[in-house]
Structure formats: structure tokens, C-alpha cells
Design a protein around this motif. Structure first.
Motif, PDB file in Angstrom:
ATOM      1  N   SER A  38      10.445  13.031  -2.320  1.00  0.00           N
ATOM      2  CA  SER A  38      11.034  11.852  -1.709  1.00  0.00           C
ATOM      3  C   SER A  38       9.945  10.889  -1.257  1.00  0.00           C
ATOM      4  O   SER A  38       8.763  11.234  -1.181  1.00  0.00           O
ATOM      5  N   GLU A  39      10.359   9.699  -0.939  1.00  0.00           N
ATOM      6  CA  GLU A  39       9.428   8.694  -0.423  1.00  0.00           C
ATOM      7  C   GLU A  39       8.797   9.169   0.883  1.00  0.00           C
ATOM      8  O   GLU A  39       7.596   8.977   1.113  1.00  0.00           O
ATOM      9  N   LEU A  40       9.596   9.801   1.741  1.00  0.00           N
ATOM     10  CA  LEU A  40       9.083  10.335   3.002  1.00  0.00           C
ATOM     11  C   LEU A  40       8.028  11.414   2.744  1.00  0.00           C
ATOM     12  O   LEU A  40       6.961  11.405   3.361  1.00  0.00           O
ATOM     13  N   THR A  41       8.313  12.313   1.824  1.00  0.00           N
ATOM     14  CA  THR A  41       7.363  13.379   1.497  1.00  0.00           C
ATOM     15  C   THR A  41       6.054  12.797   0.976  1.00  0.00           C
ATOM     16  O   THR A  41       4.974  13.219   1.398  1.00  0.00           O
ATOM     17  N   ASP A  42       6.145  11.830   0.079  1.00  0.00           N
ATOM     18  CA  ASP A  42       4.940  11.213  -0.483  1.00  0.00           C
ATOM     19  C   ASP A  42       4.095  10.547   0.597  1.00  0.00           C
ATOM     20  O   ASP A  42       2.878  10.725   0.646  1.00  0.00           O
ATOM     21  N   LEU A  98       4.073  11.089   3.865  1.00  0.00           N
ATOM     22  CA  LEU A  98       3.517  12.051   4.816  1.00  0.00           C
ATOM     23  C   LEU A  98       2.430  12.919   4.186  1.00  0.00           C
ATOM     24  O   LEU A  98       1.455  13.254   4.855  1.00  0.00           O
ATOM     25  N   THR A  99       2.585  13.270   2.931  1.00  0.00           N
ATOM     26  CA  THR A  99       1.539  14.038   2.260  1.00  0.00           C
ATOM     27  C   THR A  99       0.232  13.254   2.287  1.00  0.00           C
ATOM     28  O   THR A  99      -0.825  13.808   2.599  1.00  0.00           O
ATOM     29  N   ALA A 100       0.300  11.972   1.994  1.00  0.00           N
ATOM     30  CA  ALA A 100      -0.897  11.124   2.021  1.00  0.00           C
ATOM     31  C   ALA A 100      -1.467  11.030   3.429  1.00  0.00           C
ATOM     32  O   ALA A 100      -2.685  11.127   3.633  1.00  0.00           O
ATOM     33  N   ALA A 101      -0.601  10.866   4.427  1.00  0.00           N
ATOM     34  CA  ALA A 101      -1.062  10.755   5.811  1.00  0.00           C
ATOM     35  C   ALA A 101      -1.664  12.069   6.309  1.00  0.00           C
ATOM     36  O   ALA A 101      -2.701  12.070   6.973  1.00  0.00           O
ATOM     37  N   PHE A 102      -1.036  13.175   5.981  1.00  0.00           N
ATOM     38  CA  PHE A 102      -1.514  14.475   6.438  1.00  0.00           C
ATOM     39  C   PHE A 102      -2.783  14.905   5.705  1.00  0.00           C
ATOM     40  O   PHE A 102      -3.560  15.702   6.229  1.00  0.00           O
ATOM     41  N   ALA A 103      -3.008  14.393   4.499  1.00  0.00           N
ATOM     42  CA  ALA A 103      -4.190  14.775   3.722  1.00  0.00           C
ATOM     43  C   ALA A 103      -5.480  14.374   4.431  1.00  0.00           C
ATOM     44  O   ALA A 103      -6.520  14.997   4.210  1.00  0.00           O
ATOM     45  N   ASP A 104      -5.406  13.366   5.288  1.00  0.00           N
ATOM     46  CA  ASP A 104      -6.579  12.964   6.070  1.00  0.00           C
ATOM     47  C   ASP A 104      -6.874  13.965   7.187  1.00  0.00           C
ATOM     48  O   ASP A 104      -7.962  13.967   7.750  1.00  0.00           O
ATOM     49  N   GLU A 105      -5.895  14.801   7.515  1.00  0.00           N
ATOM     50  CA  GLU A 105      -5.994  15.713   8.652  1.00  0.00           C
ATOM     51  C   GLU A 105      -6.253  17.173   8.268  1.00  0.00           C
ATOM     52  O   GLU A 105      -6.738  17.945   9.082  1.00  0.00           O
ATOM     53  N   THR A 106      -5.880  17.545   7.038  1.00  0.00           N
ATOM     54  CA  THR A 106      -5.928  18.954   6.642  1.00  0.00           C
ATOM     55  C   THR A 106      -6.086  19.069   5.138  1.00  0.00           C
ATOM     56  O   THR A 106      -6.159  18.049   4.442  1.00  0.00           O
ATOM     57  N   ILE A 121      -1.669  22.480   2.782  1.00  0.00           N
ATOM     58  CA  ILE A 121      -0.997  22.410   4.088  1.00  0.00           C
ATOM     59  C   ILE A 121      -0.347  21.044   4.270  1.00  0.00           C
ATOM     60  O   ILE A 121       0.775  20.943   4.787  1.00  0.00           O
ATOM     61  N   ALA A 122      -1.005  19.981   3.830  1.00  0.00           N
ATOM     62  CA  ALA A 122      -0.432  18.634   3.924  1.00  0.00           C
ATOM     63  C   ALA A 122       0.886  18.559   3.156  1.00  0.00           C
ATOM     64  O   ALA A 122       1.875  18.006   3.657  1.00  0.00           O
ATOM     65  N   GLN A 123       0.915  19.139   1.972  1.00  0.00           N
ATOM     66  CA  GLN A 123       2.133  19.134   1.152  1.00  0.00           C
ATOM     67  C   GLN A 123       3.245  19.941   1.829  1.00  0.00           C
ATOM     68  O   GLN A 123       4.385  19.492   1.916  1.00  0.00           O
ATOM     69  N   THR A 124       2.917  21.129   2.319  1.00  0.00           N
ATOM     70  CA  THR A 124       3.903  21.965   2.999  1.00  0.00           C
ATOM     71  C   THR A 124       4.460  21.260   4.226  1.00  0.00           C
ATOM     72  O   THR A 124       5.681  21.236   4.449  1.00  0.00           O
ATOM     73  N   ALA A 125       3.584  20.673   5.027  1.00  0.00           N
ATOM     74  CA  ALA A 125       4.020  19.977   6.238  1.00  0.00           C
ATOM     75  C   ALA A 125       4.934  18.806   5.894  1.00  0.00           C
ATOM     76  O   ALA A 125       5.983  18.614   6.531  1.00  0.00           O
ATOM     77  N   ALA A 126       4.567  18.040   4.885  1.00  0.00           N
ATOM     78  CA  ALA A 126       5.388  16.898   4.482  1.00  0.00           C
ATOM     79  C   ALA A 126       6.762  17.345   3.986  1.00  0.00           C
ATOM     80  O   ALA A 126       7.786  16.738   4.321  1.00  0.00           O
ATOM     81  N   GLU A 127       6.790  18.403   3.213  1.00  0.00           N
ATOM     82  CA  GLU A 127       8.070  18.939   2.725  1.00  0.00           C
ATOM     83  C   GLU A 127       8.924  19.454   3.873  1.00  0.00           C
ATOM     84  O   GLU A 127      10.148  19.275   3.877  1.00  0.00           O
ATOM     85  N   ASN A 128       8.292  20.085   4.857  1.00  0.00           N
ATOM     86  CA  ASN A 128       9.044  20.587   6.013  1.00  0.00           C
ATOM     87  C   ASN A 128       9.666  19.446   6.804  1.00  0.00           C
ATOM     88  O   ASN A 128      10.813  19.545   7.251  1.00  0.00           O
ATOM     89  N   ILE A 129       8.919  18.361   6.979  1.00  0.00           N
ATOM     90  CA  ILE A 129       9.471  17.205   7.689  1.00  0.00           C
ATOM     91  C   ILE A 129      10.608  16.588   6.878  1.00  0.00           C
ATOM     92  O   ILE A 129      11.639  16.207   7.434  1.00  0.00           O
ATOM     93  N   ARG A 159      11.957  26.469  14.169  1.00  0.00           N
ATOM     94  CA  ARG A 159      10.893  27.303  13.608  1.00  0.00           C
ATOM     95  C   ARG A 159      10.811  27.252  12.089  1.00  0.00           C
ATOM     96  O   ARG A 159       9.730  27.352  11.526  1.00  0.00           O
ATOM     97  N   THR A 160      11.916  27.078  11.402  1.00  0.00           N
ATOM     98  CA  THR A 160      11.878  27.042   9.938  1.00  0.00           C
ATOM     99  C   THR A 160      11.102  25.842   9.412  1.00  0.00           C
ATOM    100  O   THR A 160      10.642  25.862   8.271  1.00  0.00           O
ATOM    101  N   PHE A 161      10.943  24.812  10.224  1.00  0.00           N
ATOM    102  CA  PHE A 161      10.261  23.598   9.794  1.00  0.00           C
ATOM    103  C   PHE A 161       8.780  23.585  10.171  1.00  0.00           C
ATOM    104  O   PHE A 161       8.048  22.681   9.790  1.00  0.00           O
ATOM    105  N   ARG A 162       8.342  24.565  10.915  1.00  0.00           N
ATOM    106  CA  ARG A 162       6.941  24.625  11.335  1.00  0.00           C
ATOM    107  C   ARG A 162       6.076  25.158  10.204  1.00  0.00           C
ATOM    108  O   ARG A 162       6.569  25.757   9.265  1.00  0.00           O
ATOM    109  N   ILE A 163       4.781  24.975  10.314  1.00  0.00           N
ATOM    110  CA  ILE A 163       3.856  25.383   9.255  1.00  0.00           C
ATOM    111  C   ILE A 163       4.002  26.871   8.937  1.00  0.00           C
ATOM    112  O   ILE A 163       4.111  27.250   7.784  1.00  0.00           O
ATOM    113  N   ASP A 164       4.029  27.716   9.940  1.00  0.00           N
ATOM    114  CA  ASP A 164       4.101  29.154   9.716  1.00  0.00           C
ATOM    115  C   ASP A 164       5.516  29.698   9.764  1.00  0.00           C
ATOM    116  O   ASP A 164       5.711  30.906   9.792  1.00  0.00           O
ATOM    117  N   GLY A 165       6.493  28.832   9.819  1.00  0.00           N
ATOM    118  CA  GLY A 165       7.869  29.298   9.882  1.00  0.00           C
ATOM    119  C   GLY A 165       8.121  30.100  11.144  1.00  0.00           C
ATOM    120  O   GLY A 165       7.711  29.720  12.227  1.00  0.00           O
TER     121      GLY A 165
END
Length: 96
Positions: free
Chosen positions: A2-6, A8-16, A20-28, A78-84
Motif C-alpha cells: 500500500s501507499e502507507l506501507t511504501d 513508512l518503509t522509506a521513513a523507517f529505513a533511515d532508522e533501522t 525491520i523497516a519493512q516489517t514495521a511498515a507492514e504492521n502499521i 501486541r500483534t502489531f509490535r515488532i516482536d509480536g
């Protein structure tokens, strides 16, 4: 994706790292689909900047908790967190 996933993946890639950036974006994106269809990447990145922790994973998990607290329908984020649920969490299928 989705547009949101794309976004956020780009934004999170600067942080991690990318995985992990992809997983976090998909969870959001999953959270947004289930609980908050109007959630924007700007809202998430603003929360990331305001997170009171060091380390991307802790800050991300805090974001998920904040988003869940703002949405009365989400009673377990919890299902949306990095480690579930994590290895120390109770089994989510027991008692349901």
C-alpha cells in the motif's frame, strides 16, 4: 504494498535495517486496515520523532501502543509490535 506501507518503509529505513523497516511498515498498515483507515504516514513519523525511548524497536512498539490507546476498539496491540507477542507473553489462543 500500500501507499502507507511504501511511505513508512522509506521513513523507517533511515532508522533501522531494511527487513525491520519493512516489517514495521507492514504492521502499521495492518493496524490501519483493522482499526484506523485514516492513519497517515505523517502521523506515524511524528509519533516516532516524539517517542521517549532510544532504539527503533522500542520507539516503534511505543508508537503501536499510542495508536492502540487512541482507538477504543484495539484492546491488544501486541500483534502489531515488532516482536509480536514475545516469548514471555501468555498464549493469545488460550482462554478465547
Amino acid at each position: 504494498m500500500s501507499e502507507l506501507t511504501d511511505a513508512l518503509t522509506a521513513a523507517f529505513a533511515d532508522e533501522t535495517d531494511d527487513e525491520i523497516a519493512q516489517t514495521a511498515a507492514e504492521n502499521i498498515a495492518d493496524f490501519a486496515e483493522e482499526y484506523d483507515e485514516d492513519l497517515t504516514s505523517d502521523r506515524v513519523t511524528d509519533l516516532l520523532a516524539a517517542a521517549p525511548y532510544d532504539g527503533f524497536q522500542r520507539r516503534f512498539n511505543w508508537i503501536v501502543g499510542e495508536l492502540a490507546a487512541e482507538n477504543e476498539d484495539c484492546t491488544d496491540s501486541r500483534t502489531f509490535r515488532i516482536d509480536g507477542f514475545g516469548e514471555l507473553a501468555a498464549d493469545p489462543d488460550i482462554g478465547t
